[in-house]
Design a protein around this motif. Structure first.
Motif, PDB file in Angstrom:
ATOM      1  N   LYS A   3      36.048  55.782 -20.692  1.00 34.01           N
ATOM      2  CA  LYS A   3      35.342  54.707 -20.860  1.00 34.01           C
ATOM      3  C   LYS A   3      34.049  54.939 -19.774  1.00 34.01           C
ATOM      4  N   LYS A  30      31.478  50.045 -34.825  1.00 38.24           N
ATOM      5  CA  LYS A  30      33.104  50.183 -34.677  1.00 38.24           C
ATOM      6  C   LYS A  30      33.006  51.935 -35.143  1.00 38.24           C
ATOM      7  N   THR A  89      48.708  51.925 -27.914  1.00 37.01           N
ATOM      8  CA  THR A  89      47.637  52.209 -26.993  1.00 37.01           C
ATOM      9  C   THR A  89      47.926  51.262 -25.710  1.00 37.01           C
ATOM     10  N   THR A 118      43.039  46.811 -23.999  1.00 34.70           N
ATOM     11  CA  THR A 118      41.655  46.965 -23.871  1.00 34.70           C
ATOM     12  C   THR A 118      41.143  46.017 -25.152  1.00 34.70           C
ATOM     13  N   VAL A 168      40.263  47.191 -29.269  1.00 37.08           N
ATOM     14  CA  VAL A 168      40.658  48.152 -29.496  1.00 37.08           C
ATOM     15  C   VAL A 168      41.865  47.736 -30.529  1.00 37.08           C
ATOM     16  N   SER A 190      45.056  49.473 -33.416  1.00 33.98           N
ATOM     17  CA  SER A 190      45.674  50.819 -33.891  1.00 33.98           C
ATOM     18  C   SER A 190      46.781  50.494 -35.067  1.00 33.98           C
ATOM     19  N   LEU A 227      42.963  54.688 -35.047  1.00 33.27           N
ATOM     20  CA  LEU A 227      42.415  53.717 -34.026  1.00 33.27           C
ATOM     21  C   LEU A 227      41.065  53.444 -34.325  1.00 33.27           C
ATOM     22  N   LEU A 230      37.955  51.168 -32.560  1.00 34.69           N
ATOM     23  CA  LEU A 230      37.312  50.899 -31.446  1.00 34.69           C
ATOM     24  C   LEU A 230      36.081  50.367 -31.578  1.00 34.69           C
ATOM     25  N   VAL A 260      33.134  49.475 -26.088  1.00 37.95           N
ATOM     26  CA  VAL A 260      34.455  49.982 -25.352  1.00 37.95           C
ATOM     27  C   VAL A 260      34.180  51.215 -24.555  1.00 37.95           C
ATOM     28  N   LEU A 315      41.541  54.712 -21.974  1.00 42.35           N
ATOM     29  CA  LEU A 315      42.478  54.260 -22.923  1.00 42.35           C
ATOM     30  C   LEU A 315      43.554  55.420 -23.226  1.00 42.35           C
ATOM     31  N   TRP A 345      46.333  56.648 -26.165  1.00 41.80           N
ATOM     32  CA  TRP A 345      47.050  56.436 -27.424  1.00 41.80           C
ATOM     33  C   TRP A 345      47.967  57.190 -27.759  1.00 41.80           C
TER      34      TRP A 345
END
Length: 203
Positions: A110, A145, A161, A165, A168, A170, A179, A181, A185, A193, A195
């Motif tokens: 991030k 996205k 994940t 957050t 987010v 999955s 995934l 996001l 993010v 993050l 995953w």
């Protein structure tokens, strides 16, 4: 360029331009296919504001084009021999295998990470770009996205994940983990993050 790669590239473009069929997140996406031997392919798709007017604008008369409304779609495909050597805009990968079970950990940073900036333009440009992709005005923005999909050799057992957050999510589709996001993010402050994707080689 091989016929297989050409077909894949054309497929991405056709899918992404047909937004209602594939979903706008296909326009800003990372798609990885991970083979049993550790090799694989990476397909990247992103939007950017071009530095110059589109070629076809030179052949159009009687139209005043909006500089802010220009958007360009880019797509690339490549191969890798070891997924742990990948670094996609700061996103890194760690793979372990033990007793027939395999785990792939994807670390998504991030705090100004490059992965969002390389796939999606600024919020203002994403708003302007929406008009170029959907003239009916139903889309407010594109590129809000980002989708990361990883296809592995066997059906995915779990894809989780952490830490939690906002923005987010999955999901699993057989041997593919996905995934999603929000672009913002990448600007959040906090730990990267993680995953975790697991599958089994056992029948």
């Amino acid at each position: 360029m091989s016929r297989a790669i050409v077909k894949s590239f054309i497929g991405i473009v056709a899918c992404c331009l047909c937004i209602t069929g594939c979903g706008e997140e296909e326009l800003t996406s990372i798609a990885i296919t991970f083979n049993a031997d550790g090799s694989g392919t990476v397909r990247l798709a992103g939007l950017r504001v071009p530095a110059r007017p589109a070629v076809f604008e030179q052949h159009v008369q009687g139209v005043g084009f909006d500089d802010r409304g220009r958007v360009q779609f880019d797509a690339s495909i490549g191969t890798f021999s070891n997924i742990e050597s990948l670094n996609i805009g700061g996103i890194t990968f760690s793979h372990t295998a033990k007793d027939g079970s395999e785990l792939l950990v994807v670390t998504v940073p991030k705090e100004g990470a490059a992965w969002a900036k390389m796939l999606a333009p600024s919020e203002r440009d994403r708003t302007a770009a929406a008009a170029a992709f959907a003239a009916d005005g139903k889309m407010k923005r594109v590129g809000d996205k980002i989708k990361i999909s990883i296809t592995v050799p066997r059906d995915v057992v779990a894809a989780n994940t952490g830490p939690y957050t906002r923005g987010v999510s999955s999901k699993i589709k057989q041997n593919q983990a996905i995934l999603l996001l929000q672009t913002e993010v990448a600007e959040l402050v906090g730990s990267p993050l993680k995953w975790h994707i697991s599958w089994s080689d056992l029948d």
